[in-house]
Design a protein around this motif. Structure first.
Motif, PDB file in Angstrom:
ATOM      1  N   LEU A   1       0.836  -1.195   0.000  1.00 59.41           N
ATOM      2  CA  LEU A   1       0.000   0.000   0.000  1.00 59.41           C
ATOM      3  C   LEU A   1       0.877   1.254   0.000  1.00 59.41           C
ATOM      4  N   PRO A   2       0.431   2.314  -0.678  1.00 60.96           N
ATOM      5  CA  PRO A   2       1.224   3.546  -0.723  1.00 60.96           C
ATOM      6  C   PRO A   2       1.080   4.333   0.566  1.00 60.96           C
ATOM      7  N   SER A   3       2.121   5.040   0.927  1.00 58.59           N
ATOM      8  CA  SER A   3       2.039   5.946   2.072  1.00 58.59           C
ATOM      9  C   SER A   3       1.369   7.240   1.618  1.00 58.59           C
ATOM     10  N   PRO A   4       0.802   8.015   2.555  1.00 58.63           N
ATOM     11  CA  PRO A   4       0.224   9.307   2.176  1.00 58.63           C
ATOM     12  C   PRO A   4       1.235  10.220   1.494  1.00 58.63           C
ATOM     13  N   GLN A   5       2.501  10.139   1.929  1.00 56.97           N
ATOM     14  CA  GLN A   5       3.534  10.981   1.325  1.00 56.97           C
ATOM     15  C   GLN A   5       3.775  10.616  -0.140  1.00 56.97           C
ATOM     16  N   LEU A   6       3.787   9.314  -0.425  1.00 58.84           N
ATOM     17  CA  LEU A   6       3.984   8.879  -1.816  1.00 58.84           C
ATOM     18  C   LEU A   6       2.781   9.261  -2.669  1.00 58.84           C
ATOM     19  N   VAL A   7       1.582   9.101  -2.134  1.00 57.99           N
ATOM     20  CA  VAL A   7       0.387   9.466  -2.897  1.00 57.99           C
ATOM     21  C   VAL A   7       0.425  10.947  -3.257  1.00 57.99           C
ATOM     22  N   GLN A   8       0.794  11.782  -2.286  1.00 57.12           N
ATOM     23  CA  GLN A   8       0.863  13.225  -2.556  1.00 57.12           C
ATOM     24  C   GLN A   8       1.922  13.534  -3.599  1.00 57.12           C
ATOM     25  N   ALA A   9       3.059  12.839  -3.515  1.00 60.35           N
ATOM     26  CA  ALA A   9       4.126  13.070  -4.491  1.00 60.35           C
ATOM     27  C   ALA A   9       3.678  12.661  -5.900  1.00 60.35           C
ATOM     28  N   LEU A  10       2.988  11.542  -6.000  1.00 65.18           N
ATOM     29  CA  LEU A  10       2.476  11.095  -7.299  1.00 65.18           C
ATOM     30  C   LEU A  10       1.417  12.055  -7.831  1.00 65.18           C
ATOM     31  N   ASP A  11       0.569  12.546  -6.930  1.00 57.28           N
ATOM     32  CA  ASP A  11      -0.458  13.520  -7.324  1.00 57.28           C
ATOM     33  C   ASP A  11       0.201  14.768  -7.913  1.00 57.28           C
ATOM     34  N   ASN A  12       1.249  15.244  -7.265  1.00 60.44           N
ATOM     35  CA  ASN A  12       1.961  16.428  -7.765  1.00 60.44           C
ATOM     36  C   ASN A  12       2.617  16.144  -9.113  1.00 60.44           C
ATOM     37  N   LEU A  13       3.234  14.979  -9.232  1.00 61.95           N
ATOM     38  CA  LEU A  13       3.931  14.622 -10.466  1.00 61.95           C
ATOM     39  C   LEU A  13       2.963  14.564 -11.646  1.00 61.95           C
ATOM     40  N   LEU A  14       1.774  14.028 -11.408  1.00 67.87           N
ATOM     41  CA  LEU A  14       0.794  13.848 -12.480  1.00 67.87           C
ATOM     42  C   LEU A  14      -0.104  15.066 -12.676  1.00 67.87           C
ATOM     43  N   GLY A  15       0.060  16.082 -11.827  1.00 70.23           N
ATOM     44  CA  GLY A  15      -0.799  17.252 -11.936  1.00 70.23           C
ATOM     45  C   GLY A  15      -2.247  16.928 -11.703  1.00 70.23           C
ATOM     46  N   ALA A  16      -2.505  16.055 -10.729  1.00 69.50           N
ATOM     47  CA  ALA A  16      -3.865  15.557 -10.507  1.00 69.50           C
ATOM     48  C   ALA A  16      -4.709  16.459  -9.621  1.00 69.50           C
TER      49      ALA A  16
ATOM     50  N   VAL B   1      -5.037  11.911  -4.465  1.00 68.87           N
ATOM     51  CA  VAL B   1      -5.079  11.794  -3.003  1.00 68.87           C
ATOM     52  C   VAL B   1      -6.470  11.354  -2.561  1.00 68.87           C
ATOM     53  N   GLU B   2      -7.500  11.962  -3.158  1.00 73.16           N
ATOM     54  CA  GLU B   2      -8.877  11.597  -2.833  1.00 73.16           C
ATOM     55  C   GLU B   2      -9.149  10.138  -3.184  1.00 73.16           C
ATOM     56  N   LEU B   3      -8.637   9.698  -4.325  1.00 69.72           N
ATOM     57  CA  LEU B   3      -8.870   8.329  -4.759  1.00 69.72           C
ATOM     58  C   LEU B   3      -8.230   7.325  -3.810  1.00 69.72           C
ATOM     59  N   ALA B   4      -7.055   7.666  -3.291  1.00 68.67           N
ATOM     60  CA  ALA B   4      -6.317   6.730  -2.438  1.00 68.67           C
ATOM     61  C   ALA B   4      -6.789   6.752  -0.989  1.00 68.67           C
ATOM     62  N   ALA B   5      -7.656   7.694  -0.626  1.00 68.87           N
ATOM     63  CA  ALA B   5      -8.053   7.851   0.770  1.00 68.87           C
ATOM     64  C   ALA B   5      -8.574   6.558   1.409  1.00 68.87           C
ATOM     65  N   PRO B   6      -9.416   5.773   0.708  1.00 68.58           N
ATOM     66  CA  PRO B   6      -9.905   4.531   1.346  1.00 68.58           C
ATOM     67  C   PRO B   6      -8.790   3.558   1.714  1.00 68.58           C
ATOM     68  N   LEU B   7      -7.660   3.633   1.004  1.00 65.96           N
ATOM     69  CA  LEU B   7      -6.571   2.702   1.279  1.00 65.96           C
ATOM     70  C   LEU B   7      -5.919   2.960   2.634  1.00 65.96           C
ATOM     71  N   SER B   8      -6.127   4.183   3.164  1.00 62.18           N
ATOM     72  CA  SER B   8      -5.524   4.508   4.460  1.00 62.18           C
ATOM     73  C   SER B   8      -6.368   3.990   5.627  1.00 62.18           C
ATOM     74  N   ASP B   9      -7.534   3.429   5.313  1.00 56.68           N
ATOM     75  CA  ASP B   9      -8.410   2.889   6.356  1.00 56.68           C
ATOM     76  C   ASP B   9      -8.594   1.390   6.110  1.00 56.68           C
ATOM     77  N   PRO B  10      -7.775   0.553   6.769  1.00 56.26           N
ATOM     78  CA  PRO B  10      -7.867  -0.894   6.547  1.00 56.26           C
ATOM     79  C   PRO B  10      -9.249  -1.451   6.807  1.00 56.26           C
ATOM     80  N   ASP B  11     -10.004  -0.828   7.727  1.00 54.39           N
ATOM     81  CA  ASP B  11     -11.339  -1.325   8.033  1.00 54.39           C
ATOM     82  C   ASP B  11     -12.256  -1.205   6.812  1.00 54.39           C
ATOM     83  N   VAL B  12     -12.125  -0.096   6.076  1.00 51.26           N
ATOM     84  CA  VAL B  12     -12.949   0.102   4.882  1.00 51.26           C
ATOM     85  C   VAL B  12     -12.581  -0.922   3.816  1.00 51.26           C
ATOM     86  N   VAL B  13     -11.282  -1.099   3.595  1.00 55.18           N
ATOM     87  CA  VAL B  13     -10.822  -2.062   2.594  1.00 55.18           C
ATOM     88  C   VAL B  13     -11.303  -3.462   2.933  1.00 55.18           C
ATOM     89  N   ASP B  14     -11.129  -3.867   4.210  1.00 57.59           N
ATOM     90  CA  ASP B  14     -11.553  -5.207   4.630  1.00 57.59           C
ATOM     91  C   ASP B  14     -13.062  -5.368   4.487  1.00 57.59           C
TER      92      ASP B  14
END
Length: 325
Positions: free
Chosen positions: A44-59, A64-77
């Motif tokens: 799973l990506p860290s929040p820091q990596l997600v933000q860096a990728l978002d900046n790189l892609l000009g998103a 960041v919004e798309l990856a938010a559910p990944l930061s909550d294991p309960d939601v994923v499970d």
């Protein structure tokens, strides 16, 4: 949204921008092997990596919004358990799925349909299967989400000019929206049919589909205003000036009600966005100064994450024509 879905979307977006995995790792100052594990869904990506990728892609924050559910294991499970055992469907799972879809839609505005389509297709297939197997008090809410997901998949194909596949999906979306008894979703799927017709330069089909969307019971006033304006454009292209002006008058009569918050399934239908459709209609009528004024205002007023969206190309081209005339 799984780690694999996230990685697939990012890989597609990097490919669209001709950035290799190794180059991305170098630009982000991350280990190439680590980035490869994340983007292959093995970690799973860290929040820091997600933000860096978002900046790189000009998103513009949409990644960041798309990856938010990944930061909550309960939601994923929870989602994974419900997919494996549909009888466990609950409101939180439906809400989590709706959040993922909303993030995917906004990401399309920022990075384009080609990057978003593969993950969306896989997710749409999963939620279709879940709907077929589920029952109970939350099935109705899930039906809304699935109808919108299939509609979005159709939109992505339409944006990528895979018209035949788009039309099949949009017809399916209408049937699902009827099952869900959602006038807003029926109207939006019909609207996208009109969009395909406009890209194919079929003005009779343009008037037919946008008029059908306009007359759909339960459509939001913002949808009806946009549909009336786009039907007017079709009539203008056919040379039916009186009909075009009549539809523009009907659109104007809806302007006050359309200024209310649009439905989440058509979040882009702000008063500023409506000016883009007005610009096309006036251009079809040969009213070039009015067309240029509306198109300039509409384009300049788009939110940051929509400014470079691929669908804006149609309006930028129309502005060039209006200004040249």
């Amino acid at each position: 949204m799984t780690g694999g879905d996230f990685g697939l979307t990012v890989r597609q977006a990097l490919r669209e921008r001709k950035i290799s995995m190794r180059a991305a790792a170098r630009m982000l100052s991350y280990d190439h092997a680590f980035l490869s594990r994340v983007l292959s869904g093995k970690q799973l990506p860290s929040p820091q990596l997600v933000q860096a990728l978002d900046n790189l892609l000009g998103a513009e924050g949409t990644l960041v919004e798309l990856a938010a559910p990944l930061s909550d294991p309960d939601v994923v499970d929870r989602v994974e358990r419900v997919v494996a055992q549909p009888s466990r469907l609950d409101a939180r799972t439906v809400g989590a799925l709706a959040d993922v879809l909303a993030a995917q839609r906004r990401l399309d505005d920022a990075v384009g349909p080609t990057a978003v389509l593969p993950a969306t297709q896989a997710q749409a297939s999963t939620v279709r299967s879940l709907l077929r197997s589920s029952g109970g008090p939350h099935r109705g809410a899930l039906a809304d989400v699935v109808a919108e997901w299939v509609q979005f998949e159709g939109w992505l194909h339409a944006s990528a000019r895979s018209d035949a596949r788009a039309l099949i999906l949009l017809d399916e979306a209408v049937e699902l929206a009827d099952e869900a008894e959602s006038g807003t979703l029926v109207a939006q799927a019909l609207n996208f049919r009109g969009y395909v017709a406009r890209q194919r330069e079929q003005p009779r089909a343009v008037t037919r589909w946008f008029s059908a969307a306009y007359h759909t019971p339960g459509a939001h006033p913002a949808q009806r205003m946009g549909d009336a304006t786009q039907a007017a454009h079709g009539y203008a292209e056919l040379g039916h000036t009186d009909e075009a002006r009549r539809m523009l008058d009907e659109a104007a009569n809806l302007a006050d009600a359309a200024a209310d918050q649009p439905p989440g399934t058509a979040y882009w239908l702000t008063p500023t966005f409506q000016r883009l459709s007005l610009g096309l209609a006036h251009l079809g009528l040969g009213e070039h100064a009015d067309a240029a004024e509306h198109l300039r205002a509409g384009l300049s007023g788009l939110p940051a994450d929509q400014q470079r969206a691929e669908w804006t190309g149609e309006y930028r081209d129309a502005l060039e024509v209006a200004e040249a005339a």
